[in-house]
Design a protein around this motif. Sequence first.
Motif, PDB file in Angstrom:
ATOM      1  N   ASP A  46     -10.203  17.540   6.356  1.00 52.87           N
ATOM      2  CA  ASP A  46      -9.921  16.105   6.335  1.00 52.87           C
ATOM      3  C   ASP A  46      -9.205  15.750   5.026  1.00 52.87           C
ATOM      4  O   ASP A  46      -8.856  16.637   4.238  1.00 52.87           O
ATOM      5  N   ASP A  47      -9.022  14.472   4.780  1.00 53.44           N
ATOM      6  CA  ASP A  47      -8.275  14.052   3.589  1.00 53.44           C
ATOM      7  C   ASP A  47      -9.018  14.289   2.282  1.00 53.44           C
ATOM      8  O   ASP A  47      -8.429  14.235   1.211  1.00 53.44           O
ATOM      9  N   THR A  74      -0.555  21.001  15.245  1.00 54.89           N
ATOM     10  CA  THR A  74       0.458  20.071  14.742  1.00 54.89           C
ATOM     11  C   THR A  74       0.737  18.948  15.736  1.00 54.89           C
ATOM     12  O   THR A  74       1.758  18.274  15.635  1.00 54.89           O
ATOM     13  N   PRO A  76       0.036  15.277  17.549  1.00 51.91           N
ATOM     14  CA  PRO A  76      -0.419  13.964  17.071  1.00 51.91           C
ATOM     15  C   PRO A  76      -1.902  13.645  17.301  1.00 51.91           C
ATOM     16  O   PRO A  76      -2.525  13.101  16.388  1.00 51.91           O
ATOM     17  N   VAL A  79      -3.932  14.961  14.353  1.00 57.12           N
ATOM     18  CA  VAL A  79      -3.618  14.289  13.101  1.00 57.12           C
ATOM     19  C   VAL A  79      -4.202  12.874  13.106  1.00 57.12           C
ATOM     20  O   VAL A  79      -4.762  12.409  12.112  1.00 57.12           O
ATOM     21  N   GLU A  80      -4.121  12.204  14.240  1.00 59.44           N
ATOM     22  CA  GLU A  80      -4.649  10.849  14.345  1.00 59.44           C
ATOM     23  C   GLU A  80      -6.170  10.819  14.239  1.00 59.44           C
ATOM     24  O   GLU A  80      -6.753   9.785  13.938  1.00 59.44           O
ATOM     25  N   LEU A  83      -7.204  15.087  10.946  1.00 57.99           N
ATOM     26  CA  LEU A  83      -6.694  16.340  10.410  1.00 57.99           C
ATOM     27  C   LEU A  83      -5.669  16.038   9.325  1.00 57.99           C
ATOM     28  O   LEU A  83      -4.690  15.332   9.561  1.00 57.99           O
ATOM     29  N   ASP A  84      -5.914  16.562   8.127  1.00 62.07           N
ATOM     30  CA  ASP A  84      -5.024  16.321   6.997  1.00 62.07           C
ATOM     31  C   ASP A  84      -4.412  17.614   6.460  1.00 62.07           C
ATOM     32  O   ASP A  84      -3.311  17.606   5.937  1.00 62.07           O
ATOM     33  N   THR A 113       3.819  22.362   9.872  1.00 59.67           N
ATOM     34  CA  THR A 113       2.757  21.458   9.435  1.00 59.67           C
ATOM     35  C   THR A 113       3.331  20.214   8.759  1.00 59.67           C
ATOM     36  O   THR A 113       2.852  19.106   9.010  1.00 59.67           O
ATOM     37  N   ALA A 116       4.361  17.547  11.070  1.00 64.70           N
ATOM     38  CA  ALA A 116       3.228  16.855  11.693  1.00 64.70           C
ATOM     39  C   ALA A 116       2.453  15.994  10.697  1.00 64.70           C
ATOM     40  O   ALA A 116       1.503  15.318  11.071  1.00 64.70           O
ATOM     41  N   GLY A 117       2.845  16.047   9.422  1.00 67.03           N
ATOM     42  CA  GLY A 117       2.113  15.292   8.409  1.00 67.03           C
ATOM     43  C   GLY A 117       0.828  15.968   7.976  1.00 67.03           C
ATOM     44  O   GLY A 117      -0.099  15.325   7.495  1.00 67.03           O
ATOM     45  N   VAL A 118       0.778  17.281   8.122  1.00 64.13           N
ATOM     46  CA  VAL A 118      -0.389  18.084   7.756  1.00 64.13           C
ATOM     47  C   VAL A 118       0.060  19.049   6.655  1.00 64.13           C
ATOM     48  O   VAL A 118       1.168  19.561   6.684  1.00 64.13           O
TER      49      VAL A 118
END
Length: 151
Positions: A46-47, A74, A76, A79-80, A83-84, A113, A116-118
Amino acid sequence: MSRPTGIHRFPRAHIDPIVDPATALSLFRRALAVPRRHETVIVLLDDRRCGFSIVTVDGTDEPDHVLGAIECFTHPPLVENGLDALLVATDRTADGGTEPGDADRWFEMCDLTDQAGVELVEWFVFGRTISCPRDLVGAPPRWRGLDARSA
């Protein structure tokens, strides 16, 4: 959280951040199958860099199989749902370890990644030794902990 040097307690899901290579390696050493076999283990973070899931992908006996495993994380919906970042370990003990194309695989994994913002924090390859393809390309460590300087 401070820890005495050399002692790395198994990180608890949703509680203990994984902020240095030693803690990640202690987790992977427990998660990899015994007897050793071709597999890739992925820790979802997580973040706060707390792990919330460990996924094992069996049969990653071809070097490029790690890319398909990463691509699964990867999308959405993951990630939503928090997942960070990812930590990855590939067991290639039977083959000796790092492959010549792992530098390119590192870049491709990072591209997948990043899109996908990861964040891909680290990829460990277990073989005769434990290596990080990130080191092959001279990329800086991505650890948030104080021990990152020694990664």
